[in-house]
Design a protein around this motif. Structure first.
Motif, mmCIF file in Angstrom:
data_model
loop_
_atom_site.group_PDB
_atom_site.id
_atom_site.type_symbol
_atom_site.label_atom_id
_atom_site.label_comp_id
_atom_site.label_asym_id
_atom_site.label_seq_id
_atom_site.Cartn_x
_atom_site.Cartn_y
_atom_site.Cartn_z
ATOM 1 N N ASN A 74 0.812 -1.334 0.078
ATOM 2 C CA ASN A 74 -0.123 0.074 0.003
ATOM 3 C C ASN A 74 1.028 1.327 -0.181
ATOM 4 N N PRO A 75 0.272 2.602 -0.609
ATOM 5 C CA PRO A 75 1.197 3.646 -0.418
ATOM 6 C C PRO A 75 1.099 4.215 0.937
ATOM 7 N N VAL A 124 0.290 7.095 3.087
ATOM 8 C CA VAL A 124 -0.559 8.244 2.908
ATOM 9 C C VAL A 124 -0.599 8.811 4.255
ATOM 10 N N THR A 163 -1.092 5.777 6.823
ATOM 11 C CA THR A 163 -1.164 4.650 6.602
ATOM 12 C C THR A 163 -0.384 3.525 7.618
ATOM 13 N N ARG A 171 -2.582 -1.251 6.467
ATOM 14 C CA ARG A 171 -3.843 -0.930 6.940
ATOM 15 C C ARG A 171 -3.930 -0.775 8.440
ATOM 16 N N ASP A 193 -5.534 8.712 -7.177
ATOM 17 C CA ASP A 193 -4.777 7.442 -6.875
ATOM 18 C C ASP A 193 -4.931 6.614 -8.356
ATOM 19 N N VAL A 214 -9.490 2.432 -7.804
ATOM 20 C CA VAL A 214 -9.940 3.723 -7.239
ATOM 21 C C VAL A 214 -10.339 4.708 -8.408
HETATM 22 C C1 AOF Z 1 -6.634 5.236 1.023
HETATM 23 N N1 AOF Z 1 -5.871 5.825 2.083
HETATM 24 O O1 AOF Z 1 -3.969 5.255 3.574
HETATM 25 C C2 AOF Z 1 -4.222 4.046 1.557
HETATM 26 C C3 AOF Z 1 -4.854 3.788 0.457
HETATM 27 O O2 AOF Z 1 -5.724 -3.515 -0.045
HETATM 28 P P1 AOF Z 1 -6.662 -2.541 0.785
HETATM 29 O O3 AOF Z 1 -8.038 -2.367 0.954
HETATM 30 O O4 AOF Z 1 -5.699 -1.777 1.812
HETATM 31 O O5 AOF Z 1 -6.457 -1.220 -0.500
HETATM 32 C C4 AOF Z 1 -5.274 -0.798 -0.927
HETATM 33 C C5 AOF Z 1 -5.533 0.365 -1.958
HETATM 34 O O6 AOF Z 1 -5.944 1.303 -1.460
HETATM 35 C C6 AOF Z 1 -4.184 0.680 -2.541
HETATM 36 O O7 AOF Z 1 -3.860 0.193 -3.735
HETATM 37 C C7 AOF Z 1 -4.359 2.177 -2.979
HETATM 38 O O8 AOF Z 1 -5.327 2.337 -3.946
HETATM 39 C C8 AOF Z 1 -5.510 2.491 -1.700
HETATM 40 N N2 AOF Z 1 -4.488 3.056 -0.597
HETATM 41 N N3 AOF Z 1 -5.900 4.708 0.205
HETATM 42 O O9 AOF Z 1 -7.606 5.942 1.003
HETATM 43 C C9 AOF Z 1 -4.708 4.986 2.470
HETATM 44 N N4 AOF Z 1 -3.116 3.348 1.722
#
Ligand code: AOF
Ligand code: ZN
Length: 358
Positions: A26-27, A29, A45, A50, A104, A109
């Motif tokens: 994940n990024p 953020v 993040t 997560r 994103d 997304v």
């Molecule tokens: C956000 N806020 O802090 C981050 C996001 O596998 P999941 O459900 O955790 O989703 C991962 C995707 O969510 C990742 O590829 C990116 O598009 C987004 N990450 N989005 O709103 C965050 N880390």
């Protein structure tokens, strides 16, 4: 001087930077909730990716999120992945406005987060602090768009452009401040990559040894086409604590905790680096720090894979018998943009970035 929104976003960008190297795939953020000039919630993040930044900030704000402005460095997610969509959570919390630095590109997304917010009557603005957000999120953006991690190389050179006193030996060129900076770069990377030659010459740990930050050690990766990693090397011996991955042209078992990523071979029998980087991306690695050796850095440079370059320059002179740094040292200033220069005790650091990043 940025306006008020720019200053809140600057803070959100700083929060995002805290998560660098801890969130793969994940990024990293950053998110801040502001109401009436006060911060009512903040987050980034969390380790492993997560909860997402918005979830953390909303949990902190509780009821105070109602009517707040959300400053976030990446478009809030819109998909039901391992967590429910952040866009939905922001709507439910009654946030009045969302200011996001960049969209994103994750196909799950890609604009849907903004659409979801707007459909609920939330004002959305995009672009504030974008250059800085792109810098922190460069690894994730690279992986999603190009299917390879951001490649960050670090090189220490003497004043006469040498990287070691003799080929195949380790030479301490720079001082303690540069050492600390290198370990910070390790903490901020998802993976660290070296060639097998460096392992054979130095038997390095490649962990982050800044006080209190041992938990921030990246995955340690060795380009080892023939699976020659010595089972008694420090890397292999500590692989059950901090993972070791080998980019190799052959499969096999080396030591407990060591995984082999089988890659295509280059014409010279070494690992095909394009494929090696793709394999790392496939495992969710957003950023990879390359610390040596000279041959690996040179090959990555020739293939134009280096996105960012840190050169640590020391006032020491190693003399003509020392190992020269190769063409990268002179070409960097022509091919890349110099973005930062720092003093590190007796040494200096110059940070270069691929052109066209902003
Ligand atoms: C956000 N806020 O802090 C981050 C996001 O596998 P999941 O459900 O955790 O989703 C991962 C995707 O969510 C990742 O590829 C990116 O598009 C987004 N990450 N989005 O709103 C965050 N880390
Ligand atoms: Zn999310």
């Amino acid at each position: 001087m940025p306006g008020l929104a720019g200053r809140w976003m600057d803070l959100a960008n700083r929060l995002g930077r805290r998560a660098l190297g801890t969130t793969a795939e994940n990024p990293p953020v950053g998110c801040l909730l502001e109401k009436d000039g006060l911060v009512v919630g903040l987050g980034w993040t969390q380790p492993g990716g997560r909860p997402h930044a918005e979830t953390v900030a909303l949990a902190m704000a509780g009821e105070a999120a109602r009517g707040a402005t959300c400053f976030v460095t990446l478009e809030p997610c819109a998909h039901h992945g391992k967590t429910p969509p952040c866009a939905e959570a922001l709507v439910r919390a009654g946030v009045a406005r969302v200011v996001a630095a960049i969209g994103d590109p994750d196909p799950r997304v890609a604009g849907r987060g903004f659409a979801m917010l707007r459909a609920a009557g939330i004002a959305v603005a995009v672009g504030e602090g974008a250059a800085e957000a792109r810098r922190t999120l460069a690894g994730f953006l690279n992986r999603i768009i190009s299917n390879r991690p951001q490649v960050i190389a670090k090189l220490a050179v003497s004043s006469d452009g040498r990287i070691a006193a003799q080929p195949g030996t380790e030479t301490r060129i720079t001082g303690p401040e540069a050492w600390a900076r290198t370990h910070l770069l390790r903490a901020e990377a998802d993976a660290i990559l070296v060639g097998l030659g460096t392992v054979l010459a130095d038997d390095p740990d490649l962990t982050c040894r800044l006080p209190g930050m041992a938990g921030r050690s990246p995955v340690r990766v060795v380009a080892d086409s023939q699976l020659r990693l010595p089972p008694h090397s420090r890397l292999a011996a500590s692989a059950t604590e901090t993972p070791v991955w080998l980019l190799s042209t052959r499969d096999g078992a080396v030591a407990p905790g060591v995984s082999v990523l089988v890659c295509a071979a280059a014409p010279d029998g070494r690992v095909n680096l394009a494929d090696g980087l793709e394999k790392l991306a496939g495992r969710g690695i957003n950023t990879v720090l390359v610390e040596g050796g000279a041959h690996l850095i040179d090959s990555l440079w020739q293939a134009d894979f280096i996105d960012r370059l840190h050169i640590h320059r020391s006032p020491l002179t190693l003399g003509p018998q020392g190992l020269a740094a190769g063409p990268l040292l002179t070409e960097a200033a022509k091919r890349l943009n110099l973005i930062t220069e720092l003093r590190l005790g007796e040494d200096t650091a110059s940070v270069y970035e691929r052109r066209g990043q902003d």
